[in-house]
Motif scaffolding. Structure first.
Motif, PDB file in Angstrom:
ATOM      1  N   LYS A  99      29.105  48.947  71.360  1.00 16.72           N
ATOM      2  CA  LYS A  99      30.382  49.322  71.971  1.00 16.72           C
ATOM      3  C   LYS A  99      30.140  50.284  73.136  1.00 16.72           C
ATOM      4  CE  LYS A  99      34.852  50.151  69.939  1.00 16.72           C
ATOM      5  NZ  LYS A  99      35.583  50.770  68.839  1.00 16.72           N
ATOM      6  N   ARG A 100      29.256  51.269  72.915  1.00 19.44           N
ATOM      7  CA  ARG A 100      28.936  52.226  73.989  1.00 19.44           C
ATOM      8  C   ARG A 100      28.253  51.519  75.159  1.00 19.44           C
ATOM      9  NH1 ARG A 100      27.651  56.298  69.841  1.00 19.44           N
ATOM     10  NH2 ARG A 100      25.715  55.164  69.623  1.00 19.44           N
ATOM     11  N   ALA A 101      27.356  50.596  74.810  1.00 15.97           N
ATOM     12  CA  ALA A 101      26.641  49.875  75.862  1.00 15.97           C
ATOM     13  C   ALA A 101      27.635  49.033  76.705  1.00 15.97           C
ATOM     14  CB  ALA A 101      25.556  48.978  75.250  1.00 15.97           C
ATOM     15  N   ARG A 102      28.606  48.389  76.045  1.00 17.49           N
ATOM     16  CA  ARG A 102      29.611  47.616  76.764  1.00 17.49           C
ATOM     17  C   ARG A 102      30.473  48.526  77.646  1.00 17.49           C
ATOM     18  NH1 ARG A 102      32.270  45.452  72.249  1.00 17.49           N
ATOM     19  NH2 ARG A 102      30.446  44.918  71.072  1.00 17.49           N
ATOM     20  N   ALA A 103      30.795  49.695  77.040  1.00 15.88           N
ATOM     21  CA  ALA A 103      31.611  50.647  77.822  1.00 15.88           C
ATOM     22  C   ALA A 103      30.828  51.127  79.032  1.00 15.88           C
ATOM     23  CB  ALA A 103      32.027  51.804  76.920  1.00 15.88           C
ATOM     24  N   ASP A 104      29.534  51.407  78.844  1.00 15.60           N
ATOM     25  CA  ASP A 104      28.705  51.840  79.967  1.00 15.60           C
ATOM     26  C   ASP A 104      28.581  50.718  81.016  1.00 15.60           C
ATOM     27  OD1 ASP A 104      28.354  54.316  78.791  1.00 15.60           O
ATOM     28  OD2 ASP A 104      26.322  53.865  78.025  1.00 15.60           O
ATOM     29  N   ALA A 105      28.423  49.480  80.533  1.00 15.86           N
ATOM     30  CA  ALA A 105      28.288  48.345  81.444  1.00 15.86           C
ATOM     31  C   ALA A 105      29.583  48.115  82.197  1.00 15.86           C
ATOM     32  CB  ALA A 105      27.889  47.080  80.655  1.00 15.86           C
TER      33      ALA A 105
END
Length: 108
Positions: A99-105
């Motif tokens: 979820k964090r990685a998607r938010a960062d992306a």
């Protein structure tokens, strides 16, 4: 006549003594036979008691073995639950990271 009576009296007493001795002997043999029967019966009871004791021991051993198996199964169940919880925690952590990685992306 008195001598003849005395002789018959002696024979009667001798025969009574013989009969008494035979009765005593029969009584002793009956007692001995009865004692032998009781001894044989006691031996049978002893054998039965030993057999029952062996059977009780075997059943006790089986019960102990069953208890050990139950404890082992319970221990394995607890271990599986711990592993399942650890897996669940790892999945939640991986989902949070994703979820964090998607938010960062998305923010890039």
């Amino acid at each position: 006549a008195q001598e003849l009576a005395k002789e018959y009296q002696d024979q009667i007493q001798e025969r009574q003594a013989q009969l008494h001795a035979e009765k005593v002997k029969e009584g002793e043999e009956g007692t001995r036979s009865s004692a032998e029967k009781m001894q044989a019966q006691a031996s049978q009871y002893k054998q039965k008691a030993l057999q029952d004791a062996r059977m009780a021991g075997m059943l006790d051993d089986e019960a102990d073995e069953s208890d050990v198996q139950k404890r082992d199964a319970s221990r394995q169940e607890r271990h599986s639950l711990v592993q399942l919880k650890q897996l669940h925690d790892q999945v939640e952590k991986a989902e949070a990271e994703a979820k964090r990685a998607r938010a960062d992306a998305d923010s890039l």
